[in-house]
Scaffold this motif. Structure first.
Motif, short mmCIF file in Angstrom:
data_model
loop_
_atom_site.label_atom_id
_atom_site.label_comp_id
_atom_site.label_asym_id
_atom_site.label_seq_id
_atom_site.Cartn_x
_atom_site.Cartn_y
_atom_site.Cartn_z
N PHE A 24 29.20 -1.01 -3.13
CA PHE A 24 30.32 -0.35 -3.79
C PHE A 24 31.54 -1.26 -3.80
O PHE A 24 32.26 -1.35 -4.80
N SER A 25 31.79 -1.90 -2.66
CA SER A 25 32.98 -2.75 -2.56
C SER A 25 32.95 -3.87 -3.58
O SER A 25 33.95 -4.16 -4.25
N ASP A 26 31.77 -4.52 -3.73
CA ASP A 26 31.66 -5.60 -4.72
C ASP A 26 31.82 -5.07 -6.14
O ASP A 26 32.45 -5.71 -6.99
N ALA A 27 31.25 -3.89 -6.40
CA ALA A 27 31.35 -3.31 -7.75
C ALA A 27 32.79 -2.96 -8.08
O ALA A 27 33.28 -3.24 -9.19
N TRP A 28 33.50 -2.34 -7.13
CA TRP A 28 34.89 -1.98 -7.37
C TRP A 28 35.76 -3.22 -7.57
O TRP A 28 36.65 -3.25 -8.42
N THR A 29 35.49 -4.27 -6.79
CA THR A 29 36.25 -5.52 -6.94
C THR A 29 36.02 -6.13 -8.31
O THR A 29 36.94 -6.62 -8.97
N SER A 30 34.75 -6.09 -8.78
CA SER A 30 34.43 -6.63 -10.10
C SER A 30 35.13 -5.86 -11.21
O SER A 30 35.65 -6.45 -12.16
N ILE A 31 35.16 -4.52 -11.07
CA ILE A 31 35.82 -3.71 -12.10
C ILE A 31 37.32 -4.00 -12.13
O ILE A 31 37.92 -4.15 -13.20
N GLU A 32 37.95 -4.10 -10.95
CA GLU A 32 39.38 -4.41 -10.91
C GLU A 32 39.67 -5.78 -11.51
O GLU A 32 40.68 -5.97 -12.20
#
Length: 337
Positions: free
Chosen positions: A290-298
């Motif tokens: 989740f953390s990597d996905a959220w960072t990618s979206i931001e």
């Protein structure tokens, strides 16, 4: 008394009574807390299912919204009156649960609220209102989901009522009074005889005081702990947090009617399905957190903003150049004229 065997046996008897009572009290506390959490979980599951069933409906959107908003208000009221019943038979003004925050209870008609105040079966009344609301909206096609699926919501409502009655057993059936009185009489006897006997067996006053204090303090502390844990419902410092439980349910009920919740997630352009040689489809992507996905979206959002700013700057530069050329041609025409 020169021998300590009699006193040792008496102390062991008192300790057995206290340990058994404390064990039973903790069991009652644990069962009460478990019943409350399961009750709230069952009722939230029922509300969540009924809100989700509205996605299948083709009724007017205004009818669906009125049903959903009325439903979450009634569930919030149901949970609050259940907590009020668990506090015991007290006047309305002294019940803490009636001062808990609800979801826009003022949006319910006054006649219904007055009826709820006057009745002695508040939980059963709210429970019946919810069931009637569901049945009425079957007729309006707001709940047009197939009946075998819809019955799941009724089952979850009923399971929540079962857990409520499990908690009522803890709240309204106290620990046996004769056992409590026998334990306290034994404690008083132990408190009276301990200093007298310790004076016979010890020679130094500090030792006498220390041994008496430790034994009496520990046994009376166990008794006080048992008294606190026997009934976990109320407003005492060691009782369950009714306000936190009500706010917990309110937040999750409000979550159900948010537009972001009603929107079903969709696959984005990055979710590519590739066909293998065997003709099957598999997700050809790296497993990320989740953390990597959220960072990618931001990061994508920030890059999009930068591109928008660059496009805006580019348009402003182009407009400035055009204005400059226009002014230049105008001056040239004036000079030639």
């Amino acid at each position: 008394l020169r021998e300590s065997a009699a006193y040792t046996g008496f102390s062991a008897l008192v300790g057995f009574f206290l340990v058994f009572r404390t064990q039973q009290a903790y069991g009652r506390f644990q069962k009460g807390a478990t019943a409350i959490h399961e009750m709230r979980g069952e009722w939230f599951d029922a509300a969540s299912s009924l809100i989700a069933f509205c996605k299948y409906s083709e009724a007017d959107i205004s009818l669906i919204l009125r049903f959903q908003h009325k439903l979450i208000r009634l569930f919030s009221m149901l949970h609050a009156v259940a907590l009020a019943d668990l506090e015991g038979d007290r006047s309305i003004d002294s019940v803490v649960a009636f001062r808990l925050p609800l979801i826009d209870v003022a949006g319910i008609d006054g006649e219904s609220l007055l009826q709820l105040r006057e009745t002695g079966c508040k939980v059963e009344l709210c429970f019946q209102w919810i069931q009637q609301l569901v049945v009425e909206n079957i007729k309006t096609d707001v709940l047009s989901i197939p009946p075998p699926i819809l019955t799941r919501a009724f089952q979850e409502l009923a399971n929540g009522m079962v857990k409520y009655h499990d908690a009522m057993v803890i709240a309204h059936i106290p620990f046996p009074f004769p056992y409590m009185q026998t334990t306290e009489v034994l404690l008083l006897m132990h408190w009276f005889f301990t200093p007298l006997l310790m004076c016979q067996w010890t020679t130094a006053p500090p030792w006498t005081f220390g041994l008496c204090f430790i034994q009496v303090f520990v046994l009376w502390s166990l008794n006080a702990i048992a008294c606190e844990l026997e009934n976990p419902f109320g407003e005492d410092a060691n009782d369950l947090d009714a306000n936190g439980a009500q706010n917990h349910l309110n937040d999750r009920l409000l979550l159900l009617i948010r537009p972001s919740t009603l929107r079903t997630p969709a696959l984005c352009a990055k979710a590519i399905l590739t066909e293998t040689d065997s003709g099957e489809f598999s997700i050809d992507s790296v497993r990320i957190s989740f953390s990597d996905a959220w960072t990618s979206i931001e990061r994508d959002i920030d890059e999009g903003r930068i591109q928008m700013l660059r496009s805006r700057v580019s348009l402003e530069d182009s407009a400035a150049c055009m204005n400059y050329e226009r002014k230049k041609r105008s001056r040239k025409a004036q000079y030639c004229g």
